[in-house]
Design a protein around this motif. Sequence first.
Motif, mmCIF file in Angstrom:
data_model
loop_
_atom_site.group_PDB
_atom_site.id
_atom_site.type_symbol
_atom_site.label_atom_id
_atom_site.label_comp_id
_atom_site.label_asym_id
_atom_site.label_seq_id
_atom_site.Cartn_x
_atom_site.Cartn_y
_atom_site.Cartn_z
ATOM 1 N N UNK A 191 26.876 -39.785 36.398
ATOM 2 C CA UNK A 191 27.697 -38.640 36.009
ATOM 3 C C UNK A 191 26.890 -37.759 35.058
ATOM 4 N N UNK A 192 26.905 -36.481 35.321
ATOM 5 C CA UNK A 192 26.276 -35.513 34.414
ATOM 6 C C UNK A 192 27.328 -34.457 34.093
ATOM 7 N N UNK A 193 27.686 -34.341 32.796
ATOM 8 C CA UNK A 193 28.692 -33.366 32.357
ATOM 9 C C UNK A 193 28.003 -32.301 31.526
ATOM 10 N N UNK A 194 28.245 -31.028 31.892
ATOM 11 C CA UNK A 194 27.645 -29.911 31.165
ATOM 12 C C UNK A 194 28.736 -28.937 30.762
ATOM 13 N N UNK A 195 28.722 -28.571 29.498
ATOM 14 C CA UNK A 195 29.642 -27.563 28.987
ATOM 15 C C UNK A 195 28.824 -26.406 28.452
ATOM 16 N N UNK A 255 29.673 -24.887 22.094
ATOM 17 C CA UNK A 255 29.808 -26.140 22.847
ATOM 18 C C UNK A 255 28.421 -26.606 23.308
ATOM 19 N N UNK A 256 27.925 -26.069 24.364
ATOM 20 C CA UNK A 256 26.576 -26.368 24.846
ATOM 21 C C UNK A 256 26.278 -27.872 24.840
ATOM 22 N N UNK A 257 27.090 -28.613 25.589
ATOM 23 C CA UNK A 257 26.974 -30.072 25.633
ATOM 24 C C UNK A 257 26.419 -30.494 26.986
ATOM 25 N N UNK A 258 25.558 -31.491 26.970
ATOM 26 C CA UNK A 258 25.084 -32.105 28.212
ATOM 27 C C UNK A 258 25.107 -33.618 28.018
ATOM 28 N N UNK A 259 25.859 -34.310 28.840
ATOM 29 C CA UNK A 259 25.995 -35.775 28.737
ATOM 30 C C UNK A 259 25.671 -36.415 30.072
ATOM 31 N N UNK A 260 25.025 -37.564 30.004
ATOM 32 C CA UNK A 260 24.724 -38.337 31.206
ATOM 33 C C UNK A 260 25.286 -39.744 31.058
ATOM 34 N N UNK A 261 25.843 -40.255 32.141
ATOM 35 C CA UNK A 261 26.397 -41.608 32.147
ATOM 36 C C UNK A 261 26.115 -42.230 33.508
ATOM 37 N N UNK A 263 30.436 -23.480 40.204
ATOM 38 C CA UNK A 263 30.489 -24.098 38.882
ATOM 39 C C UNK A 263 29.059 -24.063 38.328
ATOM 40 N N UNK A 264 28.816 -23.155 37.389
ATOM 41 C CA UNK A 264 27.448 -22.997 36.893
ATOM 42 C C UNK A 264 27.285 -23.427 35.433
ATOM 43 N N UNK A 265 28.114 -22.891 34.526
ATOM 44 C CA UNK A 265 27.958 -23.197 33.102
ATOM 45 C C UNK A 265 28.672 -24.467 32.684
ATOM 46 N N UNK A 266 29.836 -24.730 33.268
ATOM 47 C CA UNK A 266 30.656 -25.896 32.906
ATOM 48 C C UNK A 266 30.954 -26.670 34.188
ATOM 49 N N UNK A 267 30.557 -27.938 34.210
ATOM 50 C CA UNK A 267 30.809 -28.715 35.428
ATOM 51 C C UNK A 267 30.590 -30.203 35.166
ATOM 52 N N UNK A 318 37.565 -22.418 26.688
ATOM 53 C CA UNK A 318 36.795 -23.630 26.448
ATOM 54 C C UNK A 318 37.432 -24.532 25.404
ATOM 55 N N UNK A 319 38.669 -24.238 25.023
ATOM 56 C CA UNK A 319 39.304 -25.041 23.981
ATOM 57 C C UNK A 319 39.651 -26.445 24.466
ATOM 58 N N UNK A 320 39.855 -26.611 25.761
ATOM 59 C CA UNK A 320 40.151 -27.943 26.315
ATOM 60 C C UNK A 320 39.247 -28.184 27.508
ATOM 61 N N UNK A 321 38.071 -28.731 27.231
ATOM 62 C CA UNK A 321 37.136 -28.986 28.318
ATOM 63 C C UNK A 321 36.930 -30.481 28.449
ATOM 64 N N UNK A 322 37.003 -30.968 29.655
ATOM 65 C CA UNK A 322 36.727 -32.381 29.868
ATOM 66 C C UNK A 322 37.336 -32.905 31.146
ATOM 67 N N UNK A 323 37.341 -34.207 31.266
ATOM 68 C CA UNK A 323 37.873 -34.859 32.455
ATOM 69 C C UNK A 323 38.326 -36.261 32.072
ATOM 70 N N UNK A 324 39.189 -36.821 32.894
ATOM 71 C CA UNK A 324 39.696 -38.176 32.693
ATOM 72 C C UNK A 324 39.612 -38.876 34.039
#
Length: 198
Positions: free
Chosen positions: A69-73, A1-7, A34-38, A81-87
Amino acid sequence: RNIACNLTIVAPPEHRLTIRFRRIEIYKPNSKECTDDYLLLSGNTSTFRYCGYGTPSYALISTGDTINLHFKSGSGVGPENSRIGFDLYYTAFHQGECHTKGDHASEHRCKKDRRCIPRELTCDRLDNCGDWSDERANACGLSTGMTVVVSLITILVGGTCIISISMYVCAKKKERAMRRSRQTAPSVEYNSERHQAA
């Protein structure tokens, strides 16, 4: 995964933002942090960090016109980690003069905090006001389905009333007719004596 997104969400001038979550599904290990995924929300608000599963019942309200918003997986690839995210959804609002009347009404005035939101956000099944006043019948009117139901009930009740009244009127007419026939019928006397022939 190792995703980092900014919005970055930016509201129109002199507006603020409300953010509400519909769902959070961000892996949270047994530790409380919340350290690795948040998901991190910051900007013109206090900084909030989210992880775990569920739906927060509260809204976040900006003090200005921007939220980041900063999302890190993390790099985990296990079943957790099969269902990671937010709505989430956000609403831009202001508390000044609200354009709610006339042919060019473009806003809706929320009941509780007197916020003004765009009229197109009413009746979308989302709590854009924070008190559900943008989803109530006075804001939305009756839906098509509800209009059909109300019409059918009205027809059934009206039809039943008409039939009941008609039956009552018919019964009363019959009753009157029978009374009249009793009053006007000629009286007949019967002679019970027998005459014997001589």
